[in-house]
Design a protein around this motif. Structure first.
Motif, short mmCIF file in Angstrom:
data_model
loop_
_atom_site.label_atom_id
_atom_site.label_comp_id
_atom_site.label_asym_id
_atom_site.label_seq_id
_atom_site.Cartn_x
_atom_site.Cartn_y
_atom_site.Cartn_z
N ARG A 154 3.91 -6.91 -2.34
CA ARG A 154 5.25 -6.47 -1.94
C ARG A 154 6.35 -7.25 -2.67
O ARG A 154 7.47 -6.76 -2.81
N TYR A 171 -1.14 0.31 -9.37
CA TYR A 171 -0.76 0.87 -8.07
C TYR A 171 -1.14 -0.15 -7.00
O TYR A 171 -2.31 -0.47 -6.82
N SER A 193 -0.30 0.61 3.37
CA SER A 193 0.65 1.71 3.24
C SER A 193 1.93 1.45 4.02
O SER A 193 2.99 2.00 3.69
N THR A 202 3.61 7.52 -1.33
CA THR A 202 4.11 8.87 -1.13
C THR A 202 3.77 9.38 0.27
O THR A 202 2.92 8.82 0.98
N PRO A 232 6.07 -0.64 -0.38
CA PRO A 232 6.94 0.50 -0.65
C PRO A 232 6.37 1.37 -1.77
O PRO A 232 5.48 0.97 -2.51
N GLY A 233 6.88 2.57 -1.87
CA GLY A 233 6.47 3.46 -2.95
C GLY A 233 5.29 4.34 -2.63
O GLY A 233 4.84 5.11 -3.50
N ALA A 262 8.02 -5.21 -5.63
CA ALA A 262 8.85 -4.04 -5.34
C ALA A 262 9.96 -4.33 -4.34
O ALA A 262 11.06 -3.78 -4.46
#
Length: 265
Positions: free
Chosen positions: A75, A215, A10, A17, A14-15, A78
């Motif tokens: 990573r 995801y 986490s 929430t 990135p991304g 993104a």
């Protein structure tokens, strides 16, 4: 250190929430407190071999390396960087090298949904290859360390009660025979699990496409656990086999040093 391990994806990816980060922080806090309490308790709990390093240290470092490598690779899509691109390129080569018929990596790729894109299939194959290769290397290093340092003999007296809390030596026959039986079971299960887990998903109609591996954190944790659990079982089997050998050797030395014809009152 356990909290850092759980929070690594986490933090690096990135991304994620805000709600996702809060959930990860809660899980990391719970795991950290549980580990702290287990290692500071006088009586045995849930963690095995807590007083017999480097068993748990090796397992922790193996999982940390897998999670870190996969997070850096994920990573690159993104937030690309030189390091991320390097890890991605190495991962692609490893995935291609381990993607041969009947290999665990091939079984993972075959379990993907039929509508998966080639890019997604390559990402999953690379992650599976890196995770599996890291677990195999960690397993080899673990076996080498045990051999070099004569584990667990050089750690002093081995307390079965605290290091094997789920194993009751007073039940079910000879301790050595039970340890060897459990060791063989863990070794066989650890060898077969990388093959059985994808097959179970496929036969159950739960292809990995059912888990949203697009995801990035889900891809990291699914592949990490897929490689970590079998290697952990394999390490447990090796450790229990060595404990059984240590007990057998002590029995042999005790019988050799016993005085013939002497029976204590």
């Amino acid at each position: 250190m356990v909290m850092v391990l759980i929070a690594t994806p986490s933090v690096l990816l990135p991304g994620v929430t805000a709600d996702g980060k809060q959930m990860v922080a809660l899980i990391a806090l719970f795991a950290g407190v549980l580990t702290f309490v287990e290692y500071n308790a006088t009586y045995p709990g849930l963690i095995e071999f807590r007083d017999a390093p480097p068993y748990n240290r090796t397992r922790f470092l193996m999982l940390l390396c897998i999670v870190f490598f996969l997070s850096i690779m994920a990573r690159s899509h993104a937030a690309p960087s030189t390091l991320a691109r390097l890890f991605e390129a190495v991962g692609i080569l490893i995935g291609q090298g381990l993607d041969f018929p009947y290999s665990p990596v091939r079984l993972v790729t075959l379990t993907l949904a039929d509508n998966s894109t080639p890019a997604h299939a390559m990402a999953v194959r690379s992650a599976a290859g890196v995770a599996y290769l890291t677990s195999v290397l960690a397993l080899a290093i673990f076996a080498l360390i045990l051999r070099i340092y004569d584990w667990p003999s050089k750690n002093g007296a081995f307390n079965v009660w605290t290091n094997l809390p789920t194993f009751d030596p007073t039940v079910g026959g000879d301790v050595v025979a039970r340890l060897e039986r459990d060791a063989r079971f863990n070794l066989v299960l650890g060898f077969l699990l990388p093959f059985l887990m994808p097959a179970a998903f496929k036969l159950g109609g739960m292809g990995l496409g059912a888990i949203d591996l697009h995801y990035a954190p889900a891809l990291v944790w699914v592949m990490a656990l897929w490689a970590f659990l079998p290697a952990s079982l394999f390490m447990r089997g090796i450790a229990m086999s060595r404990i059984a050998g240590m007990i057998r050797n002590k029995r042999d030395r005790s019988s050799e040093t016993a005085v013939p014809g002497y029976f204590p009152a």
